[in-house]
Every structure is written in C-alpha cells, then in structure tokens.
Design an enzyme around this catalytic site. Structure first.
Site, PDB file in Angstrom:
ATOM      1  N   ARG A  23       1.982  -7.128  23.976  1.00  0.00           N
ATOM      2  CA  ARG A  23       1.137  -7.225  25.167  1.00  0.00           C
ATOM      3  C   ARG A  23       1.814  -7.956  26.315  1.00  0.00           C
ATOM      4  NH1 ARG A  23      -4.520  -7.237  24.796  1.00  0.00           N
ATOM      5  NH2 ARG A  23      -4.584  -9.101  26.070  1.00  0.00           N
ATOM      6  N   ARG A  46       8.424 -11.311  28.744  1.00  0.00           N
ATOM      7  CA  ARG A  46       9.184 -12.421  28.195  1.00  0.00           C
ATOM      8  C   ARG A  46       8.329 -13.693  28.231  1.00  0.00           C
ATOM      9  NH1 ARG A  46      14.211 -13.583  29.003  1.00  0.00           N
ATOM     10  NH2 ARG A  46      13.690 -14.864  30.789  1.00  0.00           N
ATOM     11  N   CYS A  79      -4.127 -45.755  42.982  1.00  0.00           N
ATOM     12  CA  CYS A  79      -3.151 -46.407  43.868  1.00  0.00           C
ATOM     13  C   CYS A  79      -3.868 -47.260  44.906  1.00  0.00           C
ATOM     14  CB  CYS A  79      -2.331 -45.368  44.631  1.00  0.00           C
ATOM     15  SG  CYS A  79      -1.119 -44.514  43.644  1.00  0.00           S
ATOM     16  N   ASN A 123     -14.441 -45.195  33.328  1.00  0.00           N
ATOM     17  CA  ASN A 123     -14.630 -43.929  34.031  1.00  0.00           C
ATOM     18  C   ASN A 123     -15.839 -44.053  34.964  1.00  0.00           C
ATOM     19  OD1 ASN A 123     -15.244 -41.179  34.699  1.00  0.00           O
ATOM     20  ND2 ASN A 123     -13.994 -40.572  32.958  1.00  0.00           N
ATOM     21  N   ALA A 142      -7.462 -31.719  35.042  1.00  0.00           N
ATOM     22  CA  ALA A 142      -7.137 -32.995  35.688  1.00  0.00           C
ATOM     23  C   ALA A 142      -7.571 -32.940  37.149  1.00  0.00           C
ATOM     24  CB  ALA A 142      -5.644 -33.279  35.589  1.00  0.00           C
ATOM     25  N   HIS A 153      -2.481 -38.458  39.871  1.00  0.00           N
ATOM     26  CA  HIS A 153      -1.836 -39.656  39.319  1.00  0.00           C
ATOM     27  C   HIS A 153      -1.837 -39.595  37.780  1.00  0.00           C
ATOM     28  CE1 HIS A 153      -0.899 -44.036  40.236  1.00  0.00           C
ATOM     29  NE2 HIS A 153      -0.828 -43.948  38.916  1.00  0.00           N
ATOM     30  N   HIS A 163      -2.488 -39.992  34.150  1.00  0.00           N
ATOM     31  CA  HIS A 163      -3.486 -40.749  33.397  1.00  0.00           C
ATOM     32  C   HIS A 163      -3.896 -39.989  32.141  1.00  0.00           C
ATOM     33  CE1 HIS A 163      -5.926 -37.912  35.716  1.00  0.00           C
ATOM     34  NE2 HIS A 163      -6.908 -38.113  34.861  1.00  0.00           N
ATOM     35  N   GLN A 222      -7.184 -40.049  28.990  1.00  0.00           N
ATOM     36  CA  GLN A 222      -8.581 -40.446  28.861  1.00  0.00           C
ATOM     37  C   GLN A 222      -8.907 -40.717  27.403  1.00  0.00           C
ATOM     38  OE1 GLN A 222     -11.651 -38.225  31.095  1.00  0.00           O
ATOM     39  NE2 GLN A 222      -9.966 -37.009  31.910  1.00  0.00           N
ATOM     40  N   PHE A 248     -13.266 -12.262  24.276  1.00  0.00           N
ATOM     41  CA  PHE A 248     -12.998 -12.105  22.844  1.00  0.00           C
ATOM     42  C   PHE A 248     -12.885 -13.470  22.163  1.00  0.00           C
ATOM     43  CE2 PHE A 248      -9.893 -11.669  19.321  1.00  0.00           C
ATOM     44  CZ  PHE A 248     -10.690 -10.911  18.469  1.00  0.00           C
TER      45      PHE A 248
HETATM   46 ZN   LIG Z   1      -2.000 -42.633  42.703  1.00  0.00          ZN
END
Ligand SMILES: [Zn+2]
Ligand SMILES: [Zn+2]
Ligand SMILES: [Zn+2]
Length: 335
Positions: A21, A24, A44, A76, A161, A165, A167, A169, A309
């Site tokens: 299917r 390369r 930052c 978070n 993401a 930066h 990180h 979790q 599928f």
């Molecule tokens: Zn940053």
C-alpha cells in the site's frame, strides 16, 4: 511482499502489515510545523517560571552543576484530574460505574531552552529528564489513592502538543489503565507457562535475530516492534529485568539517555522532525518488583492516523514493515 497479519505478544494487538500500500518508508516525511515568532510561552515567560524554585515544585536532582534548573514541574493549568481528598465510587442505574476524578496532572518542563528537542539536546539534559521521571514515581507512590502513573511526551501538533517548548506530562490515576492490564495479564500468563518474563524473552529474541534492532549499549536495547500499529513504532527496553523505571541506576540512566539521544537524532534526520508520542509502561504503583513485568518505553510516530477501520476494529493497518523501518534507521549516520 504479501500482506501479513501479526499479533503483538504483549498488547495482543493485531496488525496488518501491508507494504504494497505504501511507497518507501521515508515517503512519510512530514512538513515541520514552524512556530509563530514572538508567541507567549508559559515555560519561558510566565511568572511561575521566573519565580524562585519552590522545594516541592522541582526534583532536586535535576539542577545543573552551576545551580540553574534543568527540568522542573508545574501543575497543569487545565488538569484532567485533581488531588481531591476523597476517592468515592458510585453505581448508577444498576449499570454504570463512576469514580470521583481524584488524581494528578503535571507538566514536566524538560529543558529551560525553548527550541531544544530530544534530537538536539545534550545527553546530560536527557539524563535530567529521566531522573525527573524517576523522582515523580517515588513522589506519587506515597499517595495511597493513586495506583498508576502515566508518564508520556507529546511532540508536534499532530501528536497533541499544544506548546512548542520541550515538556512531558504525567497523569496519576486511581485506576490501572486497560492497556496496562492487558500487558500485565499477558506477561503473567507467559511467566506461568514458561517461567520467564515475556519482555526478557522478546529482548533476547530481538538481540539474537537483529531483524528489527535499532540500538544497543551495555544496559539498553531498542527495536522496531514485531507488530507495530504505526510506521517506525519502537520499543526502548532496559536489559536488566526490572518492573519500574524507579529502580533505574545511574549507569542505566546514562545508557538510556544515550539510546534516546541516538534514536531521536536518527528519526529527526530520516523523517524531518516527525511528530511522536512516547509513553512509559511500568508495573502499577501498588505491586512493585513484579518478576513477570518488565518496564519499557513505547515510541509511536504520528505519520499516519488511525481511521475508520482502526477505530472500529481495534486492528491496525501499517504500510511499513518494521524490518524495513529498522533498515532505514540503521542506515542513518549521525554526528
Ligand atoms: Zn518556552
Ligand atoms: Zn524481564
Ligand atoms: Zn507497553
């Protein structure tokens, strides 16, 4: 090559390897999504990061020799689970089962440098990331309500993401995720029948036949999975049998950092900074030291997405045989 339907011995996943299917393996290269310049970065620019490090917010082991932080932990802002005091269960309508959303959700900032990736950062920085993970397992083990810690990294927008930066979790849950339960059950069953750890056996096989091996040093090996759901899906496995990353030694951290550095450099060069997730599978927190379960890191590239599928059947179609993926990776010269 004829299509082949392969079964993963650990996860029980069935995968159709249909190389006809695809083209390369490297045709899957993605366009790197460039970040807008001058965008606010909470790792930052926020006051949280410029404040002096509070003792509970950082693992002391991840300071650089000059005293600057190398990795740090932030709660978070939009946590999926919260450290509420009471874990309660509820049954509804004689049918449904529900737990209070007790748990934890942390951001592990993997570097003070905004533009670093695993492919570009120093080996020392990756060692700091691993040491930080190790500390979080020790920390959350003390909370009796928490039975499992999912530690993972999303890299690239497609992989989930939302911030550029570097990180990772962590999600601490009062339940053992079903995928882990399957791995635990398969490993336990294999051990009962063969008196050997399933992952130790997989490792021995991959190191012997070398069909899918992509990296090896003293204490770590990495190989493309026999039945990969996605092109280039790989496992990074410690050679010494151990049920949890928490038990990793200093030398093993150094070897693991080398493995991760080499693998992500090669993926970066071959596939142009591909989006990926990696996730760490360890024994549940309340059953450490299992003889039949062997911790590992699963690396999943997000070059193709599951469709109807896959969602409907739980069976995956992959156009890149892992033997071809390993061959391509082994051709890449880095440094
Ligand atoms: Zn940053
Ligand atoms: Zn083992
Ligand atoms: Zn796993």
């Amino acid at each position: 090559m004829l299509s082949e339907i392969r079964k993963d011995p650990l996860s029980n996943d069935w995968v159709i390897i249909a190389s006809e299917r695809g083209g390369r393996p490297t045709d899957l290269k993605t366009e790197t999504t460039k970040e807008e310049k001058g965008k606010f970065c909470p790792f930052c620019d926020s006051s949280e990061v410029s404040e002096p490090v509070k003792p509970h917010s950082i693992c002391a082991a991840t300071f650089a020799p000059d005293g600057k932080w190398m990795t740090r932990i932030l709660p978070n802002k939009y946590p999926a689970l919260m450290p509420e005091p009471i874990l309660a269960q509820r049954e509804m309508d004689d049918l449904y089962h529900c737990l209070t959303g007790v748990g934890g959700h942390e951001i592990l900032v993997d570097s003070p440098k905004h533009d670093e990736t695993l492919a570009t950062m120093s080996k020392e920085q990756i060692e700091a990331i691993i040491t930080n993970y190790q500390c979080r397992y020790s920390y959350w083990r003390k909370d009796p309500r928490i039975t499992y810690l999912s530690v993972f990294k999303n890299h690239g927008k497609v992989a989930g993401a939302s911030l550029h930066h570097p990180h990772s979790q962590l999600v601490a849950t009062p339940l053992i995720p079903p995928r882990l339960t399957t791995e635990l059950n398969e490993s336990k069953e294999y051990f009962k029948l063969n008196n050997e750890c399933l992952m130790c056996k997989i490792l021995k096989t991959e190191l012997e036949n070398k069909h899918r091996l992509i990296f090896e040093n003293n204490s770590v090996a990495a190989f493309c999975s026999f039945a990969p759901r996605f092109p280039f899906e790989s496992l990074i496995v410690p050679k010494r049998h151990s049920a949890s990353l928490e038990e990793i030694t200093k030398e093993e951290i150094s070897d693991l950092a080398e493995a991760m550095s080499v693998i992500f450099k090669k993926l970066d060069k071959l596939l142009n900074d591909p989006p990926f997730n990696y996730l760490i599978h360890v024994a549940p927190l309340r059953t450490p030291g299992l003889l039949y379960y062997h911790w590992h890191i699963e690396v999943i590239l997000r070059l193709s997405q599951p469709a109807g599928f896959e969602w409907g059947s739980g069976v995956y179609i992959n156009s890149v045989p892992p033997e071809d993926a390993a061959l391509e990776l082994n051709k890449v010269k880095i440094r």
